[in-house]
Design a protein around this motif. Structure first.
Motif, PDB file in Angstrom:
ATOM      1  N   CYS A   1      57.566  33.518  28.156  1.00  7.64           N
ATOM      2  CA  CYS A   1      58.541  33.485  29.241  1.00  7.64           C
ATOM      3  C   CYS A   1      58.460  34.811  29.996  1.00  7.64           C
ATOM      4  CB  CYS A   1      59.947  33.236  28.716  1.00  7.64           C
ATOM      5  SG  CYS A   1      60.535  34.431  27.494  1.00  7.64           S
ATOM      6  N   HIS A   2      58.636  34.736  31.298  1.00  8.29           N
ATOM      7  CA  HIS A   2      58.480  35.932  32.124  1.00  8.29           C
ATOM      8  C   HIS A   2      59.712  36.816  32.022  1.00  8.29           C
ATOM      9  CE1 HIS A   2      57.732  38.319  35.827  1.00  8.29           C
ATOM     10  NE2 HIS A   2      56.472  38.142  35.451  1.00  8.29           N
ATOM     11  N   ARG A   3      59.506  38.133  32.166  1.00 10.34           N
ATOM     12  CA  ARG A   3      60.608  39.083  32.007  1.00 10.34           C
ATOM     13  C   ARG A   3      61.691  38.900  33.061  1.00 10.34           C
ATOM     14  NH1 ARG A   3      56.280  42.095  33.421  1.00 10.34           N
ATOM     15  NH2 ARG A   3      56.051  42.837  31.296  1.00 10.34           N
ATOM     16  N   THR A   4      61.355  38.273  34.197  1.00 17.88           N
ATOM     17  CA  THR A   4      62.351  38.077  35.249  1.00 17.88           C
ATOM     18  C   THR A   4      63.154  36.797  35.080  1.00 17.88           C
ATOM     19  OG1 THR A   4      60.759  36.928  36.681  1.00 17.88           O
ATOM     20  CG2 THR A   4      60.923  39.333  36.891  1.00 17.88           C
ATOM     21  N   ASP A   5      62.700  35.902  34.192  1.00 13.91           N
ATOM     22  CA  ASP A   5      63.375  34.622  33.984  1.00 13.91           C
ATOM     23  C   ASP A   5      62.908  34.063  32.649  1.00 13.91           C
ATOM     24  OD1 ASP A   5      64.370  32.038  33.951  1.00 13.91           O
ATOM     25  OD2 ASP A   5      63.932  31.646  36.064  1.00 13.91           O
ATOM     26  N   ASN A   6      63.785  34.093  31.641  1.00  9.48           N
ATOM     27  CA  ASN A   6      63.352  33.686  30.306  1.00  9.48           C
ATOM     28  C   ASN A   6      63.210  32.180  30.126  1.00  9.48           C
ATOM     29  OD1 ASN A   6      66.016  32.808  30.054  1.00  9.48           O
ATOM     30  ND2 ASN A   6      66.641  34.523  28.765  1.00  9.48           N
ATOM     31  N   GLU A   7      63.355  31.428  31.224  1.00 12.46           N
ATOM     32  CA  GLU A   7      63.106  29.987  31.152  1.00 12.46           C
ATOM     33  C   GLU A   7      61.836  29.586  31.908  1.00 12.46           C
ATOM     34  OE1 GLU A   7      66.502  27.760  32.342  1.00 12.46           O
ATOM     35  OE2 GLU A   7      67.759  28.484  30.672  1.00 12.46           O
ATOM     36  N   ARG A   8      61.172  30.561  32.528  1.00 13.93           N
ATOM     37  CA  ARG A   8      59.951  30.256  33.276  1.00 13.93           C
ATOM     38  C   ARG A   8      58.750  30.927  32.634  1.00 13.93           C
ATOM     39  NH1 ARG A   8      59.971  30.373  39.524  1.00 13.93           N
ATOM     40  NH2 ARG A   8      58.149  29.117  38.982  1.00 13.93           N
ATOM     41  N   PRO A   9      57.624  30.201  32.532  1.00 21.91           N
ATOM     42  CA  PRO A   9      56.462  30.749  31.838  1.00 21.91           C
ATOM     43  C   PRO A   9      55.568  31.588  32.740  1.00 21.91           C
ATOM     44  CG  PRO A   9      55.989  28.517  32.533  1.00 21.91           C
ATOM     45  CD  PRO A   9      57.417  28.800  32.959  1.00 21.91           C
ATOM     46  N   TYR A  10      54.754  32.398  32.088  1.00 14.82           N
ATOM     47  CA  TYR A  10      53.621  33.041  32.743  1.00 14.82           C
ATOM     48  C   TYR A  10      52.488  33.029  31.735  1.00 14.82           C
ATOM     49  CZ  TYR A  10      53.717  37.438  30.085  1.00 14.82           C
ATOM     50  OH  TYR A  10      53.634  38.381  29.095  1.00 14.82           O
ATOM     51  N   ALA A  11      51.278  33.305  32.183  1.00 18.28           N
ATOM     52  CA  ALA A  11      50.141  33.284  31.263  1.00 18.28           C
ATOM     53  C   ALA A  11      49.130  34.348  31.649  1.00 18.28           C
ATOM     54  CB  ALA A  11      49.475  31.908  31.266  1.00 18.28           C
ATOM     55  N   VAL A  12      48.417  34.826  30.637  1.00 14.98           N
ATOM     56  CA  VAL A  12      47.306  35.759  30.811  1.00 14.98           C
ATOM     57  C   VAL A  12      46.092  35.145  30.142  1.00 14.98           C
ATOM     58  CG1 VAL A  12      46.388  38.040  30.237  1.00 14.98           C
ATOM     59  CG2 VAL A  12      48.810  37.787  30.868  1.00 14.98           C
ATOM     60  N   VAL A  13      45.009  35.007  30.889  1.00 16.26           N
ATOM     61  CA  VAL A  13      43.761  34.481  30.343  1.00 16.26           C
ATOM     62  C   VAL A  13      42.658  35.501  30.581  1.00 16.26           C
ATOM     63  CG1 VAL A  13      41.967  32.720  30.564  1.00 16.26           C
ATOM     64  CG2 VAL A  13      44.377  32.047  30.576  1.00 16.26           C
ATOM     65  N   PHE A  14      42.044  35.943  29.503  1.00 15.03           N
ATOM     66  CA  PHE A  14      40.893  36.838  29.574  1.00 15.03           C
ATOM     67  C   PHE A  14      39.667  35.981  29.290  1.00 15.03           C
ATOM     68  CE2 PHE A  14      37.781  39.763  27.794  1.00 15.03           C
ATOM     69  CZ  PHE A  14      37.874  40.871  28.623  1.00 15.03           C
ATOM     70  N   GLY A  15      38.859  35.757  30.332  1.00 15.49           N
ATOM     71  CA  GLY A  15      37.708  34.883  30.196  1.00 15.49           C
ATOM     72  C   GLY A  15      36.402  35.639  30.311  1.00 15.49           C
ATOM     73  N   GLU A  16      35.322  34.931  30.161  1.00 12.80           N
ATOM     74  CA  GLU A  16      34.010  35.562  30.272  1.00 12.80           C
ATOM     75  C   GLU A  16      33.710  36.014  31.695  1.00 12.80           C
ATOM     76  OE1 GLU A  16      30.953  33.090  28.705  1.00 12.80           O
ATOM     77  OE2 GLU A  16      31.626  33.309  26.633  1.00 12.80           O
ATOM     78  N   ARG A  17      34.399  35.411  32.683  1.00  9.62           N
ATOM     79  CA  ARG A  17      34.097  35.735  34.080  1.00  9.62           C
ATOM     80  C   ARG A  17      35.224  36.460  34.794  1.00  9.62           C
ATOM     81  NH1 ARG A  17      33.687  31.425  37.084  1.00  9.62           N
ATOM     82  NH2 ARG A  17      34.502  29.930  35.580  1.00  9.62           N
ATOM     83  N   GLY A  18      36.346  36.714  34.087  1.00  8.12           N
ATOM     84  CA  GLY A  18      37.413  37.434  34.755  1.00  8.12           C
ATOM     85  C   GLY A  18      38.720  37.388  33.988  1.00  8.12           C
ATOM     86  N   LEU A  19      39.720  38.074  34.549  1.00 10.82           N
ATOM     87  CA  LEU A  19      41.073  38.090  34.022  1.00 10.82           C
ATOM     88  C   LEU A  19      41.964  37.337  34.995  1.00 10.82           C
ATOM     89  CD1 LEU A  19      43.206  39.431  31.981  1.00 10.82           C
ATOM     90  CD2 LEU A  19      43.484  41.164  33.783  1.00 10.82           C
ATOM     91  N   ALA A  20      42.750  36.392  34.492  1.00 15.92           N
ATOM     92  CA  ALA A  20      43.668  35.621  35.329  1.00 15.92           C
ATOM     93  C   ALA A  20      45.092  35.789  34.808  1.00 15.92           C
ATOM     94  CB  ALA A  20      43.283  34.142  35.335  1.00 15.92           C
ATOM     95  N   VAL A  21      46.024  36.059  35.721  1.00 12.58           N
ATOM     96  CA  VAL A  21      47.426  36.252  35.365  1.00 12.58           C
ATOM     97  C   VAL A  21      48.286  35.434  36.322  1.00 12.58           C
ATOM     98  CG1 VAL A  21      49.298  37.911  35.090  1.00 12.58           C
ATOM     99  CG2 VAL A  21      46.935  38.592  34.573  1.00 12.58           C
ATOM    100  N   THR A  22      49.198  34.647  35.786  1.00 12.05           N
ATOM    101  CA  THR A  22      50.130  33.910  36.634  1.00 12.05           C
ATOM    102  C   THR A  22      51.485  34.601  36.614  1.00 12.05           C
ATOM    103  OG1 THR A  22      50.970  32.423  34.904  1.00 12.05           O
ATOM    104  CG2 THR A  22      48.965  31.742  36.082  1.00 12.05           C
ATOM    105  N   THR A  23      52.196  34.482  37.747  1.00  9.07           N
ATOM    106  CA  THR A  23      53.536  35.049  37.883  1.00  9.07           C
ATOM    107  C   THR A  23      54.439  34.007  38.519  1.00  9.07           C
ATOM    108  OG1 THR A  23      52.555  37.239  38.256  1.00  9.07           O
ATOM    109  CG2 THR A  23      54.876  36.950  38.822  1.00  9.07           C
ATOM    110  N   PRO A  24      55.591  33.712  37.903  1.00 11.49           N
ATOM    111  CA  PRO A  24      56.500  32.730  38.502  1.00 11.49           C
ATOM    112  C   PRO A  24      56.968  33.167  39.880  1.00 11.49           C
ATOM    113  CG  PRO A  24      57.143  33.231  36.239  1.00 11.49           C
ATOM    114  CD  PRO A  24      56.106  34.243  36.631  1.00 11.49           C
ATOM    115  N   THR A  25      57.004  32.222  40.805  1.00 10.34           N
ATOM    116  CA  THR A  25      57.498  32.491  42.152  1.00 10.34           C
ATOM    117  C   THR A  25      58.088  31.198  42.697  1.00 10.34           C
ATOM    118  OG1 THR A  25      56.887  33.374  44.321  1.00 10.34           O
ATOM    119  CG2 THR A  25      55.242  31.996  43.218  1.00 10.34           C
ATOM    120  N   VAL A  26      58.350  31.150  43.997  1.00  7.69           N
ATOM    121  CA  VAL A  26      58.848  29.926  44.626  1.00  7.69           C
ATOM    122  C   VAL A  26      57.967  29.610  45.825  1.00  7.69           C
ATOM    123  CG1 VAL A  26      61.245  30.209  43.875  1.00  7.69           C
ATOM    124  CG2 VAL A  26      60.502  31.230  46.015  1.00  7.69           C
TER     125      VAL A  26
END
Length: 279
Positions: free
Chosen positions: A114-139
């Motif tokens: 859960c994201h620090r700005t909203d404990n009911e909304r998810p975020y994710a971090v993926v470290f892959g062979e071709r890059g780093l991907a990070v999602t951030t909740p927004t509208v």
């Protein structure tokens, strides 16, 4: 429906030849979660891969001796009762999960929480062979839930890894006992890392701290970082990344006997490093 927005010095590193884990809390509100070991199936499209826990011994590279990196004081890690990373990964839409894997996969490491700005909304971090991907909740433009996707692409074939193993030792009289179990090295400057990241790093062995910070003591500019951990005061699984303009470092692994004297603690960590591609 969720929407998407889109060197100096050397250390011994090993080139990556393939990938493999275990199950939470993260920095936003570090959560206590009873660890559950379970078999991890081969990931399908849009699903995260497993933590790198290969069978059999892995070669342990030489220590990062001579690399000046600050050794941080360990912060006390808090725990709360919350679902694990698999739960929060499933809270992301299939489209977002697929997009992350498509952009940076195959997956090497990952977490979701859960994201620090909203404990009911998810975020994710993926470290892959071709890059780093990070999602951030927004509208989105209509005010509905969406996820902002940030991708840091890697230079092809630049991903390297090193294994850090710390075994229990005898107490050393007359020497400062660190959480990492080693003697501190001097460093003339303070790196511009947030206090929460410095406190987390302080819980890791000195070699792991040095490897994670290597780019930034050699001229790279820190851009972002985050971490996630699960377990309790004695057993801990941990994930952390530091991203700069030229390099991304990532550590994951397991620590045990952490609630007792520092010399009795043991760690098995995999430190990874990749060069950032020009964007």
């Amino acid at each position: 429906m969720d929407g998407l927005s889109e060197r100096k010095g050397t250390l011994p590193w090993r080139k990556r030849h393939g990938h493999n884990g275990r199950l939470v809390s993260a920095d936003p509100s570090p959560g206590r979660y009873r660890m559950v070991s379970q078999p991890v199936p081969r990931p399908k499209a849009g699903e995260p891969g497993s933590v790198d826990r290969r069978s059999g011994p892995l070669p342990v590279p030489g220590r990062a001796a001579g690399v000046d990196a600050p050794v941080h004081d360990a912060a006390t890690l808090g725990f709360v009762d919350r679902p694990g990373r698999e739960y929060w990964w499933r809270q992301l839409s299939v489209a977002i999960r697929d997009r992350m894997v498509t952009r940076v996969g195959p997956i090497v490491e990952w977490w979701a929480y859960c994201h620090r700005t909203d404990n009911e909304r998810p975020y994710a971090v993926v470290f892959g062979e071709r890059g780093l991907a990070v999602t951030t909740p927004t509208v989105n433009d209509r005010g509905g839930p969406a996820q902002l996707l940030t991708v840091v692409p890697f230079v092809p074939s630049s991903l390297r890894h090193a294994v850090v193993v710390r075994k229990p030792t005898r107490p050393r009289s007359g020497r400062l006992a660190l959480s990492g179990g080693d003697t501190p090295q001097g460093y003339a400057e303070e790196l511009p890392l947030p206090a929460r990241l410095r406190g987390l790093l302080g819980n890791l062995p000195v070699e792991a701290q040095a490897r994670l910070q290597w780019p930034f003591v050699n001229g790279d500019v820190f851009d972002r970082g985050d971490y996630f951990y699960s377990g309790d005061d004695d057993e801990l699984d941990i994930w952390c990344y530091l991203a700069g303009r030229r390099w991304v470092t990532f550590v994951s692994g397991h620590g045990s006997a952490l609630s007792g004297p520092a010399h009795r603690a043991s760690w098995r960590l995999i430190c990874r490093q990749a060069e950032v591609a020009v964007r």
